[in-house]
Design a protein around this motif. Structure first.
Motif, short mmCIF file in Angstrom:
data_model
loop_
_atom_site.label_atom_id
_atom_site.label_comp_id
_atom_site.label_asym_id
_atom_site.label_seq_id
_atom_site.Cartn_x
_atom_site.Cartn_y
_atom_site.Cartn_z
N SER A 21 83.67 -24.88 -11.74
CA SER A 21 84.61 -25.16 -10.66
C SER A 21 84.24 -26.51 -10.06
N GLY A 22 84.83 -27.56 -10.61
CA GLY A 22 84.53 -28.91 -10.13
C GLY A 22 85.57 -29.39 -9.14
N GLY A 23 86.37 -28.52 -8.60
CA GLY A 23 87.46 -28.91 -7.71
C GLY A 23 87.00 -29.36 -6.35
N GLY A 24 85.84 -28.95 -5.89
CA GLY A 24 85.39 -29.31 -4.55
C GLY A 24 85.15 -30.79 -4.38
N VAL A 28 87.60 -33.66 -2.30
CA VAL A 28 87.05 -34.51 -1.24
C VAL A 28 87.30 -35.98 -1.57
N ALA A 29 87.10 -36.37 -2.82
CA ALA A 29 87.33 -37.76 -3.22
C ALA A 29 88.79 -38.15 -3.06
N ILE A 30 89.70 -37.28 -3.41
CA ILE A 30 91.14 -37.57 -3.28
C ILE A 30 91.52 -37.68 -1.81
N LEU A 32 89.58 -38.54 0.67
CA LEU A 32 88.99 -39.79 1.17
C LEU A 32 89.83 -40.99 0.74
N LEU A 33 90.31 -40.98 -0.49
CA LEU A 33 91.16 -42.07 -0.97
C LEU A 33 92.46 -42.13 -0.19
N VAL A 34 93.06 -40.99 0.11
CA VAL A 34 94.30 -40.95 0.88
C VAL A 34 94.07 -41.51 2.29
N VAL A 35 92.96 -41.15 2.91
CA VAL A 35 92.65 -41.65 4.26
C VAL A 35 92.47 -43.17 4.24
N VAL A 36 91.76 -43.69 3.25
CA VAL A 36 91.55 -45.14 3.16
C VAL A 36 92.87 -45.87 2.97
#
Length: 83
Positions: A21-24, A28-30, A32-36
């Motif tokens: 389960s590598g979704g966590g 988080v990375a996605i 963070l990218l959306v916020v930036v």
């Protein structure tokens, strides 16, 4: 003589299923990218608004200066005619 007997026993197979389960970390990375991207867009839009406001203010000042020059020309023409 001794009689040897061989019995066939079923061999037990064990199957191990691993779930990854590598979704966590990806989530988080996605996020963070959306916020930036959202922050960058905000600053670009506000920067453009500031530029537009500055141009509008400068144009207003030029219009006021032209009006002042026109008034001064009227005053000068009026005083020349009186002499």
């Amino acid at each position: 003589m001794a009689e040897e007997r061989y019995e066939e026993r079923p061999v037990a197979h064990t199957t191990v299923i691993e779930r990854r389960s590598g979704g966590g970390g990806t989530t988080v990375a996605i996020l963070l990218l959306v916020v930036v991207v959202a922050i960058a867009a905000f600053f670009l839009i506000s920067s453009q608004t500031n530029k537009d406001d500055a141009v509008s203010h400068a144009a207003s000042q030029v219009g006021q200066a032209a009006s002042d020059v026109g008034d001064a020309a009227k005053d000068a023409a009026g005083s020349v005619g009186k002499e």
